[in-house]
Each structure stands twice: as C-alpha cells, then as structure tokens.
Motif scaffolding. Structure first.
Motif, PDB file in Angstrom:
ATOM      1  N   ARG A 249      70.830  23.676  43.036  1.00 30.25           N
ATOM      2  CA  ARG A 249      71.795  23.378  41.979  1.00 30.25           C
ATOM      3  C   ARG A 249      72.333  21.948  42.139  1.00 30.25           C
ATOM      4  NH1 ARG A 249      73.775  27.555  38.841  1.00 30.25           N
ATOM      5  NH2 ARG A 249      72.937  29.242  40.102  1.00 30.25           N
ATOM      6  N   ASN A 250      72.324  21.196  41.054  1.00 30.99           N
ATOM      7  CA  ASN A 250      72.842  19.813  41.029  1.00 30.99           C
ATOM      8  C   ASN A 250      72.124  18.859  41.985  1.00 30.99           C
ATOM      9  OD1 ASN A 250      74.759  20.588  39.111  1.00 30.99           O
ATOM     10  ND2 ASN A 250      76.058  21.410  40.750  1.00 30.99           N
ATOM     11  N   LYS A 251      70.905  19.205  42.368  1.00 31.19           N
ATOM     12  CA  LYS A 251      70.133  18.329  43.260  1.00 31.19           C
ATOM     13  C   LYS A 251      68.990  17.680  42.469  1.00 31.19           C
ATOM     14  CE  LYS A 251      72.095  19.333  47.257  1.00 31.19           C
ATOM     15  NZ  LYS A 251      72.212  20.609  47.805  1.00 31.19           N
ATOM     16  N   LYS A 252      68.402  16.665  43.108  1.00 32.70           N
ATOM     17  CA  LYS A 252      67.211  16.043  42.507  1.00 32.70           C
ATOM     18  C   LYS A 252      65.972  16.738  43.069  1.00 32.70           C
ATOM     19  CE  LYS A 252      64.882  11.555  42.308  1.00 32.70           C
ATOM     20  NZ  LYS A 252      65.047  10.120  42.566  1.00 32.70           N
TER      21      LYS A 252
ATOM     22  N   THR B 183      65.755  22.698  34.650  1.00 32.45           N
ATOM     23  CA  THR B 183      66.683  21.651  34.173  1.00 32.45           C
ATOM     24  C   THR B 183      68.086  22.209  33.958  1.00 32.45           C
ATOM     25  OG1 THR B 183      65.921  22.043  31.933  1.00 32.45           O
ATOM     26  CG2 THR B 183      65.062  20.079  33.046  1.00 32.45           C
TER      27      THR B 183
ATOM     28  N   SER C 124      70.124  18.352  38.845  1.00 31.78           N
ATOM     29  CA  SER C 124      70.683  17.156  38.209  1.00 31.78           C
ATOM     30  C   SER C 124      69.581  16.258  37.662  1.00 31.78           C
ATOM     31  CB  SER C 124      71.531  16.382  39.218  1.00 31.78           C
ATOM     32  OG  SER C 124      70.724  16.019  40.313  1.00 31.78           O
ATOM     33  N   GLU C 125      68.435  16.248  38.344  1.00 28.24           N
ATOM     34  CA  GLU C 125      67.354  15.349  37.940  1.00 28.24           C
ATOM     35  C   GLU C 125      66.031  15.988  38.322  1.00 28.24           C
ATOM     36  OE1 GLU C 125      68.035  11.509  39.674  1.00 28.24           O
ATOM     37  OE2 GLU C 125      66.163  10.733  38.833  1.00 28.24           O
TER      38      GLU C 125
ATOM     39  N   LYS D   7      67.048  14.927  31.451  1.00 30.48           N
ATOM     40  CA  LYS D   7      67.038  15.129  32.914  1.00 30.48           C
ATOM     41  C   LYS D   7      65.640  14.964  33.512  1.00 30.48           C
ATOM     42  CE  LYS D   7      70.792  18.414  33.720  1.00 30.48           C
ATOM     43  NZ  LYS D   7      71.073  19.782  34.175  1.00 30.48           N
TER      44      LYS D   7
END
Ligand SMILES: Cc1cc2nc3c(=O)[nH]c(=O)nc-3n(C[C@H](O)[C@H](O)[C@H](O)COP(=O)(O)OP(=O)(O)OC[C@H]3O[C@@H](n4cnc5c(N)ncnc54)[C@H](O)[C@@H]3O)c2cc1C
Length: 302
Positions: A144-147, A165, A169-170, A194
C-alpha cells in the motif's frame, strides 16, 4: 481384482476443474475423493474479479471458490490434504502417493493446473514473498502506498496492474516489446496517471536489503543501457508451467495431452483444466472439461 481399493476415483487438484469432476462422480454414486496440497479453489483464489463466467455478472475468485467448495461439501465428497508425488500403475489399479499417504484407486483424474514461471534471476527464489510476487490479490495490500513494478505483457498483467493501482503510489510495467499488448484494457493503462510503461526492457538483476527486494536493474535491449530502479515489490507475469512432474504420460511442453473424452494415453488416467494441452485457459473451460472427465471416469470404472 481382489484388493480392497480406497476409492473408485481420486481427483488430484481442487480448482474449478477438479471440484466439478468430483461433483459429477459423486452424483453418479461413485466412491470419489479429491486431494490438494493447498486451499480449495486453485487459481480462483488469485482472481480479483471474474466477469466472464456465465451466471455471474461479476464475482470475486475467492467467492466462486467458496461456492464450489460448499457444493463439494454438500455432495459429501471426501476431501484430502496432500501434494501428490507419484502415480504408479499396478495391474488394473493405481497407487497414488503423497509425502504422508498412499491411496489405491481404480481411476485418477489429474486437475493440477499450472503455476507461474519465474524469470530465472539470481536471488529470485529467496525473495519470493519478500518483494517478489505472482499474485496481486494475494500480496497487493502489503505494498500500500509503495512504488512497485510488474513485468509481463499479457492481458492478465494489465488486469493485475489496474487492480494494484488502487493500492500503490506508483506502478511501472516493464515490457520487452515496443508496445503494450492490444486489448480492451490498453487505453485504461495508458491513461492512468499512476502507471508508467517501460518498453524494450528486461530485468537483469534483483537487489535486496534486509533480505527484502530493494531495487531492480533493467536493461534497454535496444540501447543496451542499464538503470537501477528502487521499489518495494515486483509482480511477475512470465507465463506458466503445468504441474505434471509426478506423472509420466504423453505431454506437450509439459501439458498433458488428452482426447475429447479427457483421456490421457494411460488407460484409467484422465486430465482436465489448465493442466491439459489446449487453446483456452479459463474457468468455464476448466469446469466443462471437469464435467467430461468426471463422467468418462465414471464410465471407465464400470
Ligand atoms: C490472475 C488470474 C486471473 C484470471 N482471470 C480469469 C478470469 O477473469 N476468467 C476466467 O475464466 N479465468 C481466469 N483465470 C484462469 C482461471 O483461474 C483458470 O483457468 C482456472 O482456475 C483453472 O482451473 P483448474 O482447476 O484447471 O486449475 P487450478 O485453478 O490451477 O487448480 C489446480 C489445483 O491443483 C492443485 N495441485 C497442483 N499440483 C498438485 C499436486 N501435485 N497434488 C495435489 N494438488 C495439486 C493446486 O494446489 C490447485 O489447487 C485467471 C487466472 C489468474 C492467475
């Protein structure tokens, strides 16, 4: 035959193909058991949303797996846990062995599906579950919220990317081709802010820190230039390997060759679902072949 057999038919694999075969056999009053080394449902447990299985406009894979397993239980099919390691033919029956148990049966249905293929990089096995994954629905929430990155260029890759997505985050998609595969999801991918597609590239190295994936090295196959990209996870979509190592029968690229009755070249052994050599690898085809295999195995033991 004087020997008392454990079952008329043993179905190996409790994905949609195996569960369907077992239900047909049970409803034909056969003494049937199903065995699996993992949780029931097979690949269904990896699917976020199924929108092409008749009767359900939209259903999650785990929910469909749960429904099928409930039906198996309603039909009182004997469920065994264990990974089959060998099938041996004795005069007119088969001995099926797992690490811990041995079963003697009149007929066998192989419904063991296929597993994702690794990329074959150094460190890859050690990093499985530590940044390397084959399944967005299983592991996506860990990032979660990681690249993250995905490698592969199939429709399945794009489906998994769109699912991920919502969490990360990316997201990079590494493809060795010039362009993404042509399919109905392509525009959604291209228009998603994203997602970045890295084309003409392959992954050459996985780096780790504290035994977790920390970065990948990608090489542009046109320019030969390499680049390091820091990220938390790599989801791999590199094709499949059928689970057939325990059976010595006629195969094509590892996939079991069957005729229209789902018979293999060994009398008394049937196969169905993703494990067989065929064109379409879907739930609906697995279920259809499971039904045929179940009915044919039932006929065989008469
Ligand atoms: C990410 C993803 C998305 C998909 N999306 C869709 C979709 O939208 N629609 C669709 O129709 N299809 C979809 N599919 C394909 C679908 O999931 C498969 O076609 C279907 O699950 C095949 O069923 P199966 O029973 O043949 O094999 P599987 O589902 O693979 O089940 C095989 C079972 O055999 C067990 N097994 C393996 N080896 C052994 C052994 N030696 N001993 C005992 N047990 C063993 C495994 O543990 C597993 O439970 C998708 C697949 C994936 C991975």
């Amino acid at each position: 035959m004087n020997m008392k057999l454990d079952f008329d038919v043993l179905v190996i694999g409790s994905g949609p193909a195996g569960m369907t075969a077992a239900i047909y056999l049970k409803q034909a009053d056969r003494n049937v058991a199903i065995i699996d080394g993992n949780a029931p449902g097979g690949q269904l447990n990896r699917i976020n949303s199924i929108e092409n299985y008749s009767g359900f406009s939209k259903i999650s894979g785990p929910e469909l797996a749960f429904n099928m397993f409930n039906q198996l239980q309603d039909n009182k099919v004997d469920y065994k846990y264990g990974k089959v390691q060998e099938i041996k033919k004795e005069s007119d029956y088969f001995i099926v062995s797992t690490e811990k148990e041995i079963f003697s049966v009149k007929a066998v249905i192989i419904a063991t599906g296929r597993n994702p293929k690794e990329l074959g990089l150094e460190n890859e096995k050690q990093l499985l579950g530590r940044g390397i994954s084959f399944c967005a629905i299983c592991d996506g929430s860990l990032y979660r919220n990681k690249k993250i990155a995905l490698v592969g260029n199939s429709k399945e890759t794009l489906e998994e990317a769109l699912y991920l997505t919502n969490l990360v985050s990316e997201l990079l998609i590494v493809i060795k081709e010039e362009e993404l595969i042509e399919c109905d999801l392509k525009d959604k991918i291209i228009n998603n802010s994203k997602i970045k597609v890295i084309n003409n590239s392959i992954i050459t190295k996985l780096n780790s820190e504290d035994k977790k994936l920390s970065s990948i090295i990608i090489k542009n196959i046109k320019t030969n230039q390499s680049e390091e990209i820091e990220l938390s996870a790599l989801f791999e979509y590199n094709g499949y390997q059928p689970n057939t190592e325990f059976i010595d029968c006629l195969k094509n690229n590892g996939y079991i060759v069957v005729n229209q009755q789902m018979r293999t070249n060994i009398k008394g052994i049937f196969a169905c679902g993703d494990v067989i050599d065929k064109e379409v690898y879907q739930v609906s085809t697995a279920v259809a072949e499971g039904a045929i295999a179940g009915l044919q195995a039932s006929k065989y033991i008469d």
